[in-house]
Design a protein around this motif. Structure first.
Motif, PDB file in Angstrom:
ATOM      1  N   THR A   1     -15.319 -20.411 -54.528  1.00 60.23           N
ATOM      2  CA  THR A   1     -15.082 -21.690 -55.215  1.00 60.23           C
ATOM      3  C   THR A   1     -14.162 -21.545 -56.416  1.00 60.23           C
ATOM      4  OG1 THR A   1     -17.306 -22.398 -54.540  1.00 60.23           O
ATOM      5  CG2 THR A   1     -16.196 -23.699 -56.247  1.00 60.23           C
TER       6      THR A   1
ATOM      7  N   THR B   1     -27.154 -10.154 -55.515  1.00 60.93           N
ATOM      8  CA  THR B   1     -27.043 -11.554 -55.929  1.00 60.93           C
ATOM      9  C   THR B   1     -25.610 -11.949 -56.283  1.00 60.93           C
ATOM     10  OG1 THR B   1     -29.280 -11.403 -56.835  1.00 60.93           O
ATOM     11  CG2 THR B   1     -27.954 -13.294 -57.514  1.00 60.93           C
ATOM     12  N   PHE B   2     -24.950 -11.101 -57.076  1.00 59.58           N
ATOM     13  CA  PHE B   2     -23.618 -11.445 -57.572  1.00 59.58           C
ATOM     14  C   PHE B   2     -22.500 -10.655 -56.900  1.00 59.58           C
ATOM     15  CE2 PHE B   2     -26.473 -12.661 -61.008  1.00 59.58           C
ATOM     16  CZ  PHE B   2     -25.980 -13.906 -61.359  1.00 59.58           C
TER      17      PHE B   2
ATOM     18  N   GLY C   1     -23.038 -11.704 -51.961  1.00 59.55           N
ATOM     19  CA  GLY C   1     -24.295 -12.227 -52.465  1.00 59.55           C
ATOM     20  C   GLY C   1     -24.301 -13.744 -52.499  1.00 59.55           C
ATOM     21  N   ALA C   2     -25.490 -14.306 -52.659  1.00 60.90           N
ATOM     22  CA  ALA C   2     -25.630 -15.756 -52.628  1.00 60.90           C
ATOM     23  C   ALA C   2     -24.809 -16.429 -53.722  1.00 60.90           C
ATOM     24  CB  ALA C   2     -27.112 -16.128 -52.773  1.00 60.90           C
ATOM     25  N   ILE C   3     -24.924 -15.932 -54.942  1.00 61.55           N
ATOM     26  CA  ILE C   3     -24.171 -16.511 -56.050  1.00 61.55           C
ATOM     27  C   ILE C   3     -22.752 -15.942 -56.101  1.00 61.55           C
ATOM     28  CG2 ILE C   3     -24.091 -16.805 -58.557  1.00 61.55           C
ATOM     29  CD1 ILE C   3     -27.105 -16.682 -58.607  1.00 61.55           C
ATOM     30  N   GLY C   4     -22.617 -14.660 -55.824  1.00 63.91           N
ATOM     31  CA  GLY C   4     -21.308 -14.018 -55.886  1.00 63.91           C
ATOM     32  C   GLY C   4     -20.307 -14.608 -54.903  1.00 63.91           C
ATOM     33  N   SER C   5     -20.746 -14.877 -53.686  1.00 66.47           N
ATOM     34  CA  SER C   5     -19.835 -15.454 -52.693  1.00 66.47           C
ATOM     35  C   SER C   5     -19.417 -16.866 -53.092  1.00 66.47           C
ATOM     36  CB  SER C   5     -20.509 -15.474 -51.317  1.00 66.47           C
ATOM     37  OG  SER C   5     -21.705 -16.246 -51.345  1.00 66.47           O
ATOM     38  N   PHE C   6     -20.350 -17.635 -53.684  1.00 64.29           N
ATOM     39  CA  PHE C   6     -20.022 -18.986 -54.139  1.00 64.29           C
ATOM     40  C   PHE C   6     -18.995 -18.947 -55.263  1.00 64.29           C
ATOM     41  CE2 PHE C   6     -20.839 -22.291 -57.329  1.00 64.29           C
ATOM     42  CZ  PHE C   6     -20.524 -23.421 -56.594  1.00 64.29           C
ATOM     43  N   LEU C   7     -19.196 -18.049 -56.235  1.00 57.40           N
ATOM     44  CA  LEU C   7     -18.252 -17.932 -57.347  1.00 57.40           C
ATOM     45  C   LEU C   7     -16.881 -17.487 -56.860  1.00 57.40           C
ATOM     46  CD1 LEU C   7     -20.500 -16.222 -60.068  1.00 57.40           C
ATOM     47  CD2 LEU C   7     -19.758 -18.611 -59.993  1.00 57.40           C
TER      48      LEU C   7
END
Length: 231
Positions: A84, A70-71, A75-81
């Motif tokens: 961004t 995930t992070f 991961g879905a959230i990790g790549s976004f963080l």
């Protein structure tokens, strides 16, 4: 016996930093979750309760792997963080704090929830009838009365974070100076022929920290019981 090496001191200070960050970040979320479970009935409440307590029964390695999925950097959230905000949690000490916070979250929520459930709701209702809005009643009535339970939960969270191993080593690995906590340092030392002495030193340190945290938690729990009884 206690002439610790620089590597050992680094592991101790990093462990304390991770435990403090995990506790500070998890506490506001834990208070909100505990209040929700103690004071509100809503569809799916049993599912939320099960999710809160899931880290207690799920193998820590599984939790760490789920965090990695995930992070992690992909991961879905990790790549976004990462893309961004430039925040990378996997294989970082901040990721270890996240893993410790999640593993300790049930121990944080439980005593806080019990404290909220023990508070007479009529006290809050009386405050609102005297003109206080719900937020002010919560801040001036509920939180002070629940404070011993909140502190006890924070201490338990801190103690759990000190000893966490499975989830952290899976999510952030065992990098000296970056993610190597006391637990992972002991694991690395017992794999080497000459590491028994230093491993024993770190084990003693971790026992002292954990035992001290449990004593503090028990003291606050006794204060909470005494306050509820009016002693």
């Amino acid at each position: 016996m206690f002439e610790l090496s620089d590597t050992a001191w680094t592991a101790i200070t990093l462990t304390l930093r991770i435990a403090v960050l995990a506790t500070l970040v998890a506490t506001p979320i834990g208070i909100a979750t505990a209040w929700l479970l103690a004071r509100r009935n809503f569809p799916g409440k049993m599912i939320v309760e099960a999710l809160v307590h899931l880290p207690l029964v799920l193998p820590p390695v599984v939790t760490g792997y789920l965090l990695l999925l995930t992070f992690g950097r992909r991961g879905a959230i990790g790549s976004f963080l990462a893309d961004t905000f430039g925040i990378v949690l996997s294989f970082r000490w901040t990721g270890a704090a996240l893993a410790c916070g999640i593993m300790a979250f049930p121990l944080l929520v439980r005593p806080i929830r019990l404290s909220f459930e023990a508070i007479d709701i009529r006290l809050e209702q009386a405050a609102t009838t005297l003109g206080a809005n719900p937020w002010r009643a919560f801040a001036t009535i509920t939180l002070p009365l629940a404070l011993p339970g909140i502190i006890a939960g924070m201490v338990l969270c801190f103690a759990k974070a000190i000893g966490e191993f499975g989830a952290t080593i899976t999510f952030v690995s065992n990098i000296p100076g970056e993610t190597q906590t006391i637990a992972s340092a002991v694991y690395a030392l017992i794999q080497t022929p000459a590491g028994d002495r230093e491993a024993t030193q770190l084990i003693v340190v971790s026992m002292i920290l954990a035992f001290g945290a449990l004593l503090v938690s028990e003291w606050f729990a006794r204060r909470a019981v005494a306050r509820m009884r009016g002693d």
